[in-house]
Design a protein around this motif. Structure first.
Motif, PDB file in Angstrom:
ATOM      1  N   TRP A   1      26.751 -34.860  70.755  1.00  0.00           N
ATOM      2  CA  TRP A   1      26.366 -34.216  72.011  1.00  0.00           C
ATOM      3  C   TRP A   1      25.798 -32.816  71.827  1.00  0.00           C
ATOM      4  O   TRP A   1      25.138 -32.274  72.729  1.00  0.00           O
ATOM      5  N   ILE A   2      26.031 -32.202  70.692  1.00  0.00           N
ATOM      6  CA  ILE A   2      25.660 -30.797  70.493  1.00  0.00           C
ATOM      7  C   ILE A   2      24.160 -30.536  70.736  1.00  0.00           C
ATOM      8  O   ILE A   2      23.812 -29.575  71.440  1.00  0.00           O
ATOM      9  N   PRO A   3      23.241 -31.363  70.213  1.00  0.00           N
ATOM     10  CA  PRO A   3      21.821 -31.099  70.479  1.00  0.00           C
ATOM     11  C   PRO A   3      21.436 -31.214  71.958  1.00  0.00           C
ATOM     12  O   PRO A   3      20.404 -30.684  72.373  1.00  0.00           O
ATOM     13  N   TYR A   4      22.241 -31.918  72.760  1.00  0.00           N
ATOM     14  CA  TYR A   4      21.933 -32.123  74.171  1.00  0.00           C
ATOM     15  C   TYR A   4      22.583 -31.073  75.080  1.00  0.00           C
ATOM     16  O   TYR A   4      22.324 -31.046  76.280  1.00  0.00           O
ATOM     17  N   ALA A   5      23.424 -30.226  74.513  1.00  0.00           N
ATOM     18  CA  ALA A   5      24.314 -29.405  75.334  1.00  0.00           C
ATOM     19  C   ALA A   5      23.741 -28.057  75.769  1.00  0.00           C
ATOM     20  O   ALA A   5      24.322 -27.385  76.616  1.00  0.00           O
ATOM     21  N   ASN A   6      22.625 -27.649  75.186  1.00  0.00           N
ATOM     22  CA  ASN A   6      22.040 -26.339  75.524  1.00  0.00           C
ATOM     23  C   ASN A   6      23.050 -25.205  75.368  1.00  0.00           C
ATOM     24  O   ASN A   6      23.168 -24.319  76.235  1.00  0.00           O
ATOM     25  N   LEU A   7      23.785 -25.241  74.285  1.00  0.00           N
ATOM     26  CA  LEU A   7      24.765 -24.192  74.024  1.00  0.00           C
ATOM     27  C   LEU A   7      24.077 -22.905  73.588  1.00  0.00           C
ATOM     28  O   LEU A   7      22.972 -22.926  73.039  1.00  0.00           O
ATOM     29  N   ASP A   8      24.737 -21.778  73.838  1.00  0.00           N
ATOM     30  CA  ASP A   8      24.245 -20.511  73.314  1.00  0.00           C
ATOM     31  C   ASP A   8      24.283 -20.548  71.785  1.00  0.00           C
ATOM     32  O   ASP A   8      25.097 -21.259  71.192  1.00  0.00           O
ATOM     33  N   GLU A   9      23.419 -19.763  71.159  1.00  0.00           N
ATOM     34  CA  GLU A   9      23.347 -19.769  69.694  1.00  0.00           C
ATOM     35  C   GLU A   9      24.686 -19.409  69.058  1.00  0.00           C
ATOM     36  O   GLU A   9      25.020 -19.867  67.971  1.00  0.00           O
ATOM     37  N   GLN A  10      25.470 -18.584  69.739  1.00  0.00           N
ATOM     38  CA  GLN A  10      26.741 -18.132  69.166  1.00  0.00           C
ATOM     39  C   GLN A  10      27.907 -19.057  69.507  1.00  0.00           C
ATOM     40  O   GLN A  10      29.042 -18.812  69.088  1.00  0.00           O
TER      41      GLN A  10
END
Length: 318
Positions: free
Chosen positions: A83-92
């Motif tokens: 899911w990480i590539p789809y999550a739009n998480l902040d870089e940090q």
């Protein structure tokens, strides 16, 4: 007279010193022993910090991050979740989270990160983790979870984040309503038609029912798509699933089928069989294949990605 005043002054000074020492001692006690509370979990009750600051976990990273909790360390595979590539998480968002290896976590590394709370998904790791820090057992799957939302709320209660979880659930329910309308408007899935959810593993095929993994809860419980009668029977079974031989697959196939492939060689054997080609859903081109990794987890980020994937398959969207 002078002696009496001098003695009084000395007594006052000693009193002040004792008060300062008592205050310092109290502060040190407060620092070394933060307040705790009893938390009930799958392995019993544990005294946990009221406000955990250094959380290590061998599962549930998606739930933690969605609740605004950044763990100090996790199991290695969690840092590579689909899911990480789809999550739009902040870089940090994932920066600085320590890799503690597989099951069980590397105990030496776990000790070095100095957690004040550990979350374990497997009961057999509870004892050894507990020697390092207070440990709670929150399993991946449990009969006490009617949906993944129940698990999210359980984890949220550990951190006094229930309101945060409820807000996300409300937002997600809005997305579900929009998705149901899009699916109905697309007309690919006709009223009354049934749907199956399956996964092809190394040896056999698994079929998933309501509250089942690999999309079962998403398709049946959230999007309210209709299972076949045999699939409905899986509702109260362990993991909401059943293992099938290849030849038994047609018995569980609905008008439409969602299939995730974990073992490609086994899937090839299934897809090239004569009985597969004779299944109505196959002949009507109403079988949909999707990424198994996205559907393996049930954290909020995975659920969001799963919802998008199902809507795209049933509406023809890209």
């Amino acid at each position: 007279m002078v002696r009496i005043q001098t003695t009084s002054a000395r007594l006052c000074l000693l009193g002040i010193i004792f008060l300062l020492l008592a205050a310092c001692s109290s502060k040190q006690t407060d620092i070394s022993t933060p307040p705790t509370r009893s938390f009930e979990h799958a392995a019993g009750k544990t005294e946990v910090p009221v406000k955990p600051l250094r959380v290590a976990s061998d599962q549930h990273m998606g739930q933690l991050l969605k609740l605004g909790i950044k763990p100090v360390a996790v199991r290695e595979n969690m840092l590579k979740e689909a899911w990480i590539p789809y999550a739009n998480l902040d870089e940090q968002a994932l920066e600085g989270i320590e890799d503690l290896g597989g099951f069980p976590l590397n105990l030496e590394k776990l000790t070095l990160v100095e957690p004040d709370l550990i979350i374990s998904a497997l009961p057999n790791n509870q004892e050894q983790y507990s020697k390092i820090a207070p440990t709670v057992h929150i399993p991946y799957w449990s009969e006490s979870y009617k949906t993944p939302m129940d698990k999210l709320l359980k984890i949220a209660s550990l951190f006094d984040k229930t309101a945060v979880a409820e807000n996300w659930i409300k937002e997600f329910e809005g997305k579900l309503a929009d998705a149901q309308k899009k699916i109905a408007d697309a007309g690919k899935l006709k009223e009354g038609q049934t749907v199956s959810v399956m996964a092809v593993f190394d040896k056999n095929v698994f079929v998933f029912g309501p509250n089942g993994a690999y999309g079962g809860y998403m398709i049946y419980d959230y999007l309210k798509l209709k299972p076949t009668d045999k699939v409905e029977e899986l509702r109260n079974k362990d993991m909401g699933s059943a293992e099938l031989s290849l030849e038994a697959v047609p018995e569980y196939m609905g008008d439409h089928a969602f299939i995730t492939v974990v073992n490609e060689d086994k899937a090839k054997e299934l897809l090239e069989s004569d009985f597969w080609k004779s299944i109505p859903a196959v002949m009507n081109e109403q079988v949909y294949f999707y990424d198994s990794k996205i559907f393996a987890m049930d954290d909020p980020y995975s659920l969001e990605a799963q919802l998008d994937a199902i809507v795209n398959l049933l509406t023809g969207a890209k």
